[in-house]
Scaffold this active site. Structure first.
Site, PDB file in Angstrom:
ATOM      1  N   TRP A 104       0.406  -1.040   0.108  1.00 29.99           N
ATOM      2  CA  TRP A 104      -0.114  -0.037   0.044  1.00 29.99           C
ATOM      3  C   TRP A 104       1.245   1.187  -0.072  1.00 29.99           C
ATOM      4  O   TRP A 104       0.814   2.386  -0.497  1.00 29.99           O
ATOM      5  CB  TRP A 104      -0.870   0.018   1.141  1.00 29.99           C
ATOM      6  CG  TRP A 104      -1.696  -1.218   0.998  1.00 29.99           C
ATOM      7  CD1 TRP A 104      -2.295  -2.216   1.807  1.00 29.99           C
ATOM      8  CD2 TRP A 104      -3.030  -1.179   0.078  1.00 29.99           C
ATOM      9  NE1 TRP A 104      -3.080  -3.619   1.214  1.00 29.99           N
ATOM     10  CE2 TRP A 104      -3.128  -2.502   0.169  1.00 29.99           C
ATOM     11  CE3 TRP A 104      -3.250  -0.833  -0.796  1.00 29.99           C
ATOM     12  CZ2 TRP A 104      -4.424  -2.618  -0.796  1.00 29.99           C
ATOM     13  CZ3 TRP A 104      -4.668  -0.303  -2.011  1.00 29.99           C
ATOM     14  CH2 TRP A 104      -5.434  -1.545  -1.795  1.00 29.99           C
ATOM     15  N   ASP A 174      -1.457   6.285   6.891  1.00 29.24           N
ATOM     16  CA  ASP A 174      -2.615   5.828   6.630  1.00 29.24           C
ATOM     17  C   ASP A 174      -2.861   4.229   7.015  1.00 29.24           C
ATOM     18  O   ASP A 174      -2.258   2.967   7.656  1.00 29.24           O
ATOM     19  CB  ASP A 174      -1.643   4.770   4.862  1.00 29.24           C
ATOM     20  CG  ASP A 174      -3.007   4.060   3.903  1.00 29.24           C
ATOM     21  OD1 ASP A 174      -3.822   3.022   4.324  1.00 29.24           O
ATOM     22  OD2 ASP A 174      -3.041   3.005   3.303  1.00 29.24           O
ATOM     23  N   LYS A 198     -12.367  -2.276   6.897  1.00 29.40           N
ATOM     24  CA  LYS A 198     -11.661  -3.597   7.074  1.00 29.40           C
ATOM     25  C   LYS A 198     -12.147  -3.317   8.602  1.00 29.40           C
ATOM     26  O   LYS A 198     -12.592  -4.241   9.066  1.00 29.40           O
ATOM     27  CB  LYS A 198     -10.103  -2.977   6.857  1.00 29.40           C
ATOM     28  CG  LYS A 198      -9.729  -3.812   6.094  1.00 29.40           C
ATOM     29  CD  LYS A 198      -8.176  -2.711   5.933  1.00 29.40           C
ATOM     30  CE  LYS A 198      -8.135  -2.565   3.854  1.00 29.40           C
ATOM     31  NZ  LYS A 198      -7.700  -4.132   3.250  1.00 29.40           N
TER      32      LYS A 198
END
Lengths: 363, 363
Positions: A104, A174, A198
């Site tokens: 990511w 993030d 999530k």
């Protein structure tokens, strides 16, 4: 209820059953309102109450300073990769520091490079992204526009146990895959963001918590839907927000506050769950091999391999037969991944652990 | 069911009851899957089937040519205002033609002007946006990058009865508030887009149907989440899409195909519903005054005023007492607005019409 499996998906991921049950009960009509939340104007009094409660739950859980703003946006974390660079790197003449610990982070850097100079101040490529850096390994640029890092890499299963120290430079994180999994103090961050799918709710909402000083730095010429200041001034209602996702986030926050008892307790449970799997891996004599180094292990995504791909296929097939689903590692890493977010009950992890023991004995 | 009101909200708006009932029934577990669609990976086989069915329903309903791509994106129509101009106006050296018939067109123009020259080739300001232009009033630029129009202006309640003719120039349409309300032939359009929250599903998904020739014109240097070509190549799964919204769109498409019988029949019902209200307004001797000129009247958003704001307040209060809700006109226009999208049953419109008759007699 009896037909539900244990869902170890990395996201969209398992949600708390009480949240799903409340949403189900009211799906045709919110009590006293006469219409579904799915059909409700985002400017109606009852939706206003929902979004304000969603925000106040998050403020309580994450110790959000008064001056920070809480935004519910669209486009997921991937859109934030671009929005952050367009707002805070473009035209500054400064570099941005990125700490690269997995897939990511790589995507975040790709978008940021379109807008200015990116310093990858640490890159875990040498160890195939199996750890996060120590503080002393970070070559911070004193004049950086901001420092960006990924608190938990979903695909590799490595997690920072605490924030990197960056001095006066704005810290941007993030936190898609570990937000709400443990206590945080948001005064450490200038911008914390994450997709909801999530630990917070369904896909289609991204949470952004942003400081006053960053809001003040939004450039004057910017498209409306990329303009943090405009979105904040309009309390996430500049255009129609993803109302149902925000409703579920409100219910998840309520569940954390009222049924779990807050993030200290959630963290204790998450450590217990992850410990069950890591202990088994460590005691397996090499039958299961963890990807992450012990001090960088994620409490959310536990990643490991077996001796061969054939054995992994067998493992996945037998697990699925027992209702232990979505355990295949990401295609870019392979192996096995168990995502054990907040809503995965201890019983699910115990069932997986027991299966892993049995599977080892029989192979 | 008995506690549901008639919800005339302009969006998010009323949804078909069978759609809500099916979503409710399966909210804890999709049949045979063991998890909620809210918890399902966007790469799981069962979600793949959902998104493919959502697309094939739309292809059937809207006669989408094979070469056109169907995308499910985030950010609503407002984000499309920017994406369209960034992809197809920026750097072209050409002007873009915009037909301005109300509030949403104005917002589209605001974002487009950031990227290049915008010709507002028709502006309804003189008549306070109470009509759409005739073909002969359009001063089309022969070299325009594209022509943009808003097929139905939700706030003013004016609607094009047919597409403007633009020759070889790409036609781009914001159809947020009348898509799926009548038959369309998508081969006429290079780009048709809309937020889902009026006629297609909940907020948080935007539908984009785009031609091959426009996909070929996406500039090479563009942020991933703004890149139509990348999003199309990844079948709307470049990042995690709004899965639940796509699921509901799939159910709404199924409802239109199987329970309504397609868009010809839907259009017949919509004309009947709108006719009930417009006939009453026309026959009220000036007690109710329609905003739109008759030939530009919207079948989706019926807008009118009463003699005074006090009377309008009384009208709204009495309507609400009867379970006729969300009838207040948008703050920028005032008066009354009844949004009667596909999912508003004929009974709801009849109840409103009857109330309007009674209210007129008693005032």
């Amino acid at each position: 209820m009896t037909d539900r499996v244990y869902n170890f998906s990395a996201g969209p991921a398992v949600l708390p059953v009480p949240v799903l049950e409340e949403a189900q009960k009211n799906l045709l009509s919110l009590p006293g309102v006469g219409m579904s939340v799915l059909e409700s104007s985002h400017r109606s009094p009852h939706f206003t109450e929902i979004i304000e409660t969603a925000e106040s739950n998050l403020r309580k859980l994450l110790k959000v300073p008064e001056g920070h703003r809480v935004l519910f946006l669209q486009g997921g974390a991937s859109f934030q990769f671009s929005m952050i660079a367009i707002n805070y790197l473009r035209g500054t003449g400064k570099p941005a520091d990125y700490i690269l610990t997995g897939s990511w982070g790589k995507k975040a850097i790709k978008e940021a490079k379109r807008e200015g100079e990116v310093n990858t101040i640490w890159d875990g490529a040498d160890g195939n992204y199996n750890r996060v850096p120590k503080q002393e390994e970070l070559n911070l640029s004193p004049d950086a526009a901001y420092v960006h890092y990924t608190s938990n890499e979903t695909i590799q299963g490595v997690e920072f146990s605490t924030e990197p120290e960056v001095g006066e430079v704005p810290l941007v994180c993030d936190a898609s895959s570990d937000i709400l999994s443990r206590p945080l103090d948001l005064s450490t961050y200038d911008l914390l963001y994450g997709g909801a799918q999530k630990n917070m709710g369904p896909s289609g909402v991204a949470l952004v918590i942003i400081s006053e000083r960053l809001l003040d730095r939004v450039p004057t010429e910017i498209h409306s839907m990329l303009d943090y200041r405009l979105l904040a001034e309009n309390h996430s209602l500049y255009n129609t927000p993803p109302t149902f996702g925000i409703y579920l986030m409100m219910l998840v926050g309520k569940w954390l506050l009222e049924e779990i008892g807050g993030l200290e307790e959630m963290y204790r449970i998450n450590q217990q769950k992850a410990g069950l799997l890591y202990d088994l891996i460590d005691g397996s004599g090499g039958f299961y091999r963890g990807h992450a180094e012990p001090e960088s292990r994620s409490n959310m995504n536990v990643t490991w391999t077996l001796q061969s791909e054939d054995l992994e296929k067998e493992f996945l097939a037998e697990a699925k037969n027992l209702g232990l689903c979505e355990l295949k590692g990401h295609r870019s890493v392979g192996g096995i991944r168990a995502s054990i977010y907040n809503a995965m009950p201890l019983e699910g992890v115990t069932a997986l652990r027991d299966f892993m023991e049995t599977f080892k004995k029989s192979h």
